[in-house]
Scaffold this active site. Structure first.
Site, PDB file in Angstrom:
ATOM      1  N   ASN A  19     -82.688   6.584 121.084  1.00  0.00           N
ATOM      2  CA  ASN A  19     -82.265   7.981 121.220  1.00  0.00           C
ATOM      3  C   ASN A  19     -82.610   8.852 120.016  1.00  0.00           C
ATOM      4  O   ASN A  19     -82.183  10.003 119.948  1.00  0.00           O
ATOM      5  CB  ASN A  19     -80.767   8.041 121.501  1.00  0.00           C
ATOM      6  CG  ASN A  19     -80.384   7.125 122.640  1.00  0.00           C
ATOM      7  OD1 ASN A  19     -79.745   6.106 122.417  1.00  0.00           O
ATOM      8  ND2 ASN A  19     -80.811   7.447 123.850  1.00  0.00           N
ATOM      9  N   ILE A  47     -82.842  13.986 117.851  1.00  0.00           N
ATOM     10  CA  ILE A  47     -81.785  13.172 118.440  1.00  0.00           C
ATOM     11  C   ILE A  47     -81.574  13.565 119.894  1.00  0.00           C
ATOM     12  O   ILE A  47     -81.461  14.743 120.218  1.00  0.00           O
ATOM     13  CB  ILE A  47     -80.465  13.368 117.665  1.00  0.00           C
ATOM     14  CG1 ILE A  47     -80.692  13.019 116.199  1.00  0.00           C
ATOM     15  CG2 ILE A  47     -79.337  12.558 118.275  1.00  0.00           C
ATOM     16  CD1 ILE A  47     -79.706  13.646 115.267  1.00  0.00           C
ATOM     17  N   CYS A  48     -81.507  12.574 120.750  1.00  0.00           N
ATOM     18  CA  CYS A  48     -81.219  12.799 122.157  1.00  0.00           C
ATOM     19  C   CYS A  48     -79.728  12.552 122.371  1.00  0.00           C
ATOM     20  O   CYS A  48     -79.282  11.422 122.570  1.00  0.00           O
ATOM     21  CB  CYS A  48     -82.048  11.858 123.028  1.00  0.00           C
ATOM     22  SG  CYS A  48     -81.858  12.214 124.777  1.00  0.00           S
ATOM     23  N   LEU A  49     -78.974  13.630 122.250  1.00  0.00           N
ATOM     24  CA  LEU A  49     -77.534  13.592 122.463  1.00  0.00           C
ATOM     25  C   LEU A  49     -77.199  14.830 123.283  1.00  0.00           C
ATOM     26  O   LEU A  49     -77.421  15.960 122.821  1.00  0.00           O
ATOM     27  CB  LEU A  49     -76.794  13.598 121.118  1.00  0.00           C
ATOM     28  CG  LEU A  49     -75.282  13.453 121.143  1.00  0.00           C
ATOM     29  CD1 LEU A  49     -74.873  12.107 121.747  1.00  0.00           C
ATOM     30  CD2 LEU A  49     -74.715  13.578 119.734  1.00  0.00           C
ATOM     31  N   ASP A  64     -81.877   7.424 128.508  1.00  0.00           N
ATOM     32  CA  ASP A  64     -82.194   8.795 128.109  1.00  0.00           C
ATOM     33  C   ASP A  64     -82.896   8.749 126.756  1.00  0.00           C
ATOM     34  O   ASP A  64     -82.365   9.205 125.751  1.00  0.00           O
ATOM     35  CB  ASP A  64     -80.898   9.619 128.031  1.00  0.00           C
ATOM     36  CG  ASP A  64     -81.161  11.098 127.873  1.00  0.00           C
ATOM     37  OD1 ASP A  64     -82.306  11.539 128.121  1.00  0.00           O
ATOM     38  OD2 ASP A  64     -80.222  11.821 127.479  1.00  0.00           O
TER      39      ASP A  64
END
Length: 175
Positions: free
Chosen positions: A97, A104-106, A137
């Protein structure tokens, strides 16, 4: 009487020179005052006068990334809390992520951001990414595929990368 008026004029001029506190700064002050962060998260303010730009250091005490130390830069713009802060990981790490540039994939840093969320929400979300990386994701598709296919190999790659080794031709930072 003239002296009093000139003193008041000087006070008014001095007041105008003071920097105004923005709505974003007020909200950040509120968020910081209400923070209850665990011992695995430390905050660092390089410029104590600038509360809109700071770092946090996450040191996971369990999971794949146990005993690593990961630094994230927060840059909060004047539209906070209507827009999320910009958050980047400082080190190059092997994580599904987090890409190699530190993005950042949040979801709460993107499409699921709401003004009712706070800095605490982001810190908890970042910490959770280290406890439970999400292969569904990904930003780092290679790490995500590794996690999906073979958790043991993923764990070995994480350990090697945290030691500052190369994985598939990419040199990672020692954390």
């Amino acid at each position: 009487m003239i002296k009093i008026w000139s003193m008041k004029a000087k006070e008014a001029a001095a007041e105008k020179k003071k920097p105004k506190t923005s709505a974003a700064q007020i909200r950040v002050q509120k968020d910081l005052s209400e923070l209850e962060i665990p011992s695995t998260i430390k905050m660092d303010f390089p410029d104590p006068a600038d509360i809109l730009n700071f770092r946090i250091i996450i040191t996971p005490d369990e999971g794949f990334y146990k005993n690593g130390s990961f630094t994230f830069k927060f840059a909060i713009n004047q539209n906070y809390p209507h827009e999320p802060p910009k958050v980047r990981c400082v080190q190059k790490i092997y994580h599904p992520n987090i890409d190699l540039e530190g993005n950042i994939c949040l979801n709460i840093l993107r499409e699921d951001w709401k003004p009712v969320l706070s800095l605490h929400s982001i810190m908890v979300g970042l910490q959770y990414l280290f406890l439970e990386p999400n292969a569904d994701d990904p930003l780092n598709k290679e790490a995500a595929e590794d996690l999906r296919r073979n958790r043991q190999q993923f764990a070995e790659h994480v350990k090697k990368s945290m030691e500052g080794n190369t994985i598939n031709g990419i040199l990672y930072d020692r954390v």
